[in-house]
Design a protein around this motif. Sequence first.
Motif, PDB file in Angstrom:
ATOM      1  N   LYS A  84       0.912  -1.224  -0.080  1.00 41.59           N
ATOM      2  CA  LYS A  84      -0.124  -0.045  -0.099  1.00 41.59           C
ATOM      3  C   LYS A  84       0.831   1.239   0.054  1.00 41.59           C
ATOM      4  O   LYS A  84       1.788   1.303   0.708  1.00 41.59           O
ATOM      5  CB  LYS A  84      -0.847   0.159   1.153  1.00 41.59           C
ATOM      6  N   PRO A  85       0.503   2.445  -0.590  1.00 38.87           N
ATOM      7  CA  PRO A  85       1.194   3.491  -0.546  1.00 38.87           C
ATOM      8  C   PRO A  85       1.457   4.025   0.609  1.00 38.87           C
ATOM      9  O   PRO A  85       0.443   3.918   1.678  1.00 38.87           O
ATOM     10  CB  PRO A  85       0.634   4.398  -1.445  1.00 38.87           C
ATOM     11  N   SER A  86       2.633   4.634   0.972  1.00 36.13           N
ATOM     12  CA  SER A  86       2.798   5.394   2.302  1.00 36.13           C
ATOM     13  C   SER A  86       1.639   6.659   2.394  1.00 36.13           C
ATOM     14  O   SER A  86       1.408   7.065   3.324  1.00 36.13           O
ATOM     15  CB  SER A  86       3.882   6.056   2.498  1.00 36.13           C
ATOM     16  N   GLY A  87       1.356   7.083   0.932  1.00 40.01           N
ATOM     17  CA  GLY A  87       0.424   8.154   1.384  1.00 40.01           C
ATOM     18  C   GLY A  87      -0.084   8.620   0.044  1.00 40.01           C
ATOM     19  O   GLY A  87       0.526   8.474  -1.072  1.00 40.01           O
ATOM     20  N   ILE A  88      -1.172   9.406  -0.136  1.00 41.08           N
ATOM     21  CA  ILE A  88      -1.621   9.789  -1.501  1.00 41.08           C
ATOM     22  C   ILE A  88      -1.624  11.665  -1.116  1.00 41.08           C
ATOM     23  O   ILE A  88      -1.900  12.169  -0.327  1.00 41.08           O
ATOM     24  CB  ILE A  88      -3.239   9.557  -1.609  1.00 41.08           C
ATOM     25  N   ILE A  89      -1.186  12.221  -2.198  1.00 42.69           N
ATOM     26  CA  ILE A  89      -1.000  13.662  -2.029  1.00 42.69           C
ATOM     27  C   ILE A  89      -1.708  14.418  -3.203  1.00 42.69           C
ATOM     28  O   ILE A  89      -1.254  14.208  -4.273  1.00 42.69           O
ATOM     29  CB  ILE A  89       0.418  14.086  -2.119  1.00 42.69           C
ATOM     30  N   VAL A 130      -2.770  13.967   2.177  1.00 41.47           N
ATOM     31  CA  VAL A 130      -2.409  15.345   2.108  1.00 41.47           C
ATOM     32  C   VAL A 130      -3.042  15.968   1.003  1.00 41.47           C
ATOM     33  O   VAL A 130      -3.037  15.814  -0.124  1.00 41.47           O
ATOM     34  CB  VAL A 130      -0.761  15.362   2.033  1.00 41.47           C
ATOM     35  N   GLY A 131      -3.561  17.228   1.325  1.00 43.05           N
ATOM     36  CA  GLY A 131      -4.375  18.138   0.366  1.00 43.05           C
ATOM     37  C   GLY A 131      -3.401  19.546   0.065  1.00 43.05           C
ATOM     38  O   GLY A 131      -3.084  20.046   1.160  1.00 43.05           O
ATOM     39  N   ILE A 132      -3.213  19.712  -1.128  1.00 44.57           N
ATOM     40  CA  ILE A 132      -2.564  20.951  -1.452  1.00 44.57           C
ATOM     41  C   ILE A 132      -3.017  21.776  -2.505  1.00 44.57           C
ATOM     42  O   ILE A 132      -3.271  21.451  -3.479  1.00 44.57           O
ATOM     43  CB  ILE A 132      -0.872  20.662  -1.781  1.00 44.57           C
ATOM     44  N   PRO A 133      -4.068  22.796  -1.836  1.00 44.88           N
ATOM     45  CA  PRO A 133      -4.764  23.355  -3.116  1.00 44.88           C
ATOM     46  C   PRO A 133      -4.103  24.413  -3.965  1.00 44.88           C
ATOM     47  O   PRO A 133      -3.082  25.032  -3.412  1.00 44.88           O
ATOM     48  CB  PRO A 133      -5.801  24.319  -2.161  1.00 44.88           C
ATOM     49  N   GLY A 139     -13.054  24.824  -0.607  1.00 45.47           N
ATOM     50  CA  GLY A 139     -13.453  24.406   0.856  1.00 45.47           C
ATOM     51  C   GLY A 139     -12.836  22.979   1.030  1.00 45.47           C
ATOM     52  O   GLY A 139     -13.087  22.433   2.020  1.00 45.47           O
ATOM     53  N   ALA A 140     -12.658  22.312  -0.425  1.00 42.82           N
ATOM     54  CA  ALA A 140     -12.536  20.869  -0.138  1.00 42.82           C
ATOM     55  C   ALA A 140     -11.247  20.651   0.610  1.00 42.82           C
ATOM     56  O   ALA A 140     -11.115  19.424   1.028  1.00 42.82           O
ATOM     57  CB  ALA A 140     -12.216  20.378  -1.732  1.00 42.82           C
ATOM     58  N   GLU A 141     -10.154  21.469   0.802  1.00 47.18           N
ATOM     59  CA  GLU A 141      -9.090  21.271   1.729  1.00 47.18           C
ATOM     60  C   GLU A 141      -9.644  20.751   2.867  1.00 47.18           C
ATOM     61  O   GLU A 141      -8.681  20.263   3.919  1.00 47.18           O
ATOM     62  CB  GLU A 141      -7.998  22.286   1.338  1.00 47.18           C
ATOM     63  N   PHE A 164      -8.526  15.427   5.227  1.00 50.35           N
ATOM     64  CA  PHE A 164      -6.826  15.173   4.890  1.00 50.35           C
ATOM     65  C   PHE A 164      -6.447  15.040   6.144  1.00 50.35           C
ATOM     66  O   PHE A 164      -6.704  15.612   7.183  1.00 50.35           O
ATOM     67  CB  PHE A 164      -6.350  16.390   4.093  1.00 50.35           C
ATOM     68  N   ASP A 165      -5.139  14.221   6.380  1.00 46.45           N
ATOM     69  CA  ASP A 165      -4.407  14.169   7.519  1.00 46.45           C
ATOM     70  C   ASP A 165      -3.492  15.434   7.677  1.00 46.45           C
ATOM     71  O   ASP A 165      -3.186  15.796   8.605  1.00 46.45           O
ATOM     72  CB  ASP A 165      -3.699  12.936   7.560  1.00 46.45           C
ATOM     73  N   GLN A 166      -3.292  16.141   6.421  1.00 42.50           N
ATOM     74  CA  GLN A 166      -2.397  17.150   6.604  1.00 42.50           C
ATOM     75  C   GLN A 166      -2.716  18.010   5.449  1.00 42.50           C
ATOM     76  O   GLN A 166      -3.278  17.448   4.325  1.00 42.50           O
ATOM     77  CB  GLN A 166      -0.884  16.433   6.357  1.00 42.50           C
TER      78      GLN A 166
END
Length: 353
Positions: A84-89, A130-133, A139-141, A164-166
Amino acid sequence: MVPRVVFGRGSFDQLNEILLPKRRNDKAPFIFLIDDVFENNPEIISRIPLIFDDQIIFISSDTEPKTVQVDALVSRINEAFDEKPSGIIGIGGGTLLDLAKAVAIMLNNKGTADQYQGWDLVKKDAVYHVGIPTISGTGAEVSRTTVLTGPVMKLGINSDYTPFDQVLLDPELTAGVPKHQWFYTGMDCYIHCIESLNGTYLNAFSQSYGEKSYELCKEVFYDQSLDEEMSRDKLMMASWHGGMSIAYSQVGVAHAMSYGLSYVLGTHHGEGNCIVFDHLEEFYPDGVKLFKAMKDIHEIELAKGLCAALTDADFDTMIRVSMGMVPLWENALGKDWQQVITPEKLRGMYEKM
Ligand code: NAD
Ligand code: ZN
């Protein structure tokens, strides 16, 4: 709520530092889902901290996220890696942020994404995400939903595992947004505030965020006394506060009707909200008056005659999707909303758009 957030011009360069402690091992990559508007933008792409098997997947936001698209991305990631991936950004606007949230959920939950459209149907925690707008307004972030078009509905996966976690908020990333898109997505935020502040679900939590966001939107779009950098900073915070406001209340008439437009005609969220909101004096007289003034200041021409060529069947679908948004109508008009909003009334309103 999002437990961790970084804000600041240039904070994108902190991404490596943020991700490092979350990397499980060299076989568990980070997957970066990035709006393809950045595909030929070395200034942004060269700053993505890729190591080991990390992968960038460029995705077009020409169409808004679909459940089948989420399922395809999840299969692609599962087939490509043993772990599994460590994370999705997710890097982009609401489209990419929602895709990142949905993919992170579906990597840890069985079945297909459409099975989770609704409220609190997700049972297992999502993969770290993680979300980076790169554009401000949806406001999806910050929200606990990921809005997806599925086989029968445009409806979010609303759950405690969705946020998001971050989040990393770097206003400089929004510098290249075209003016009309800046207005449409910015007005999404403004409409969130109006619908939240005028709704029956309003409470002190939502109100405090909604009022701040409204004030910031007004500074950016109406007063226009800010320089460009400050305007970008403030719109990013308006988006955050607007999202926080609706997280604990609801949106209203414009969103309920815009979902119908989007489902049948593919109209994008921000633009669709503007087209609908322009006709909602009956429900939000003060909010619509200020909206029209801001539209004039920025010389925005909204599309007209959108519904002119629709068949009866199209109208029926549009009305079904819109009336299916029960919490939105309830927030806007109270428990007896169906005494005001009938299929005939909605059809008459859509015919004007
Ligand atoms: P978007 O993500 O669809 O992007 C709009 C356009 O702006 C695209 O062409 C994109 O390429 C471009 N763009 C983005 N950043 C850019 C940049 N820095 N420079 C140049 N161009 C850039 O737009 P959006 O309005 O942010 O998102 C709409 C989506 O968000 C819809 O799918 C909607 O359903 C969803 N949404 C989700 C929530 C939520 O809480 N999850 C809330 C509102 C809307
Ligand atoms: Zn919205």
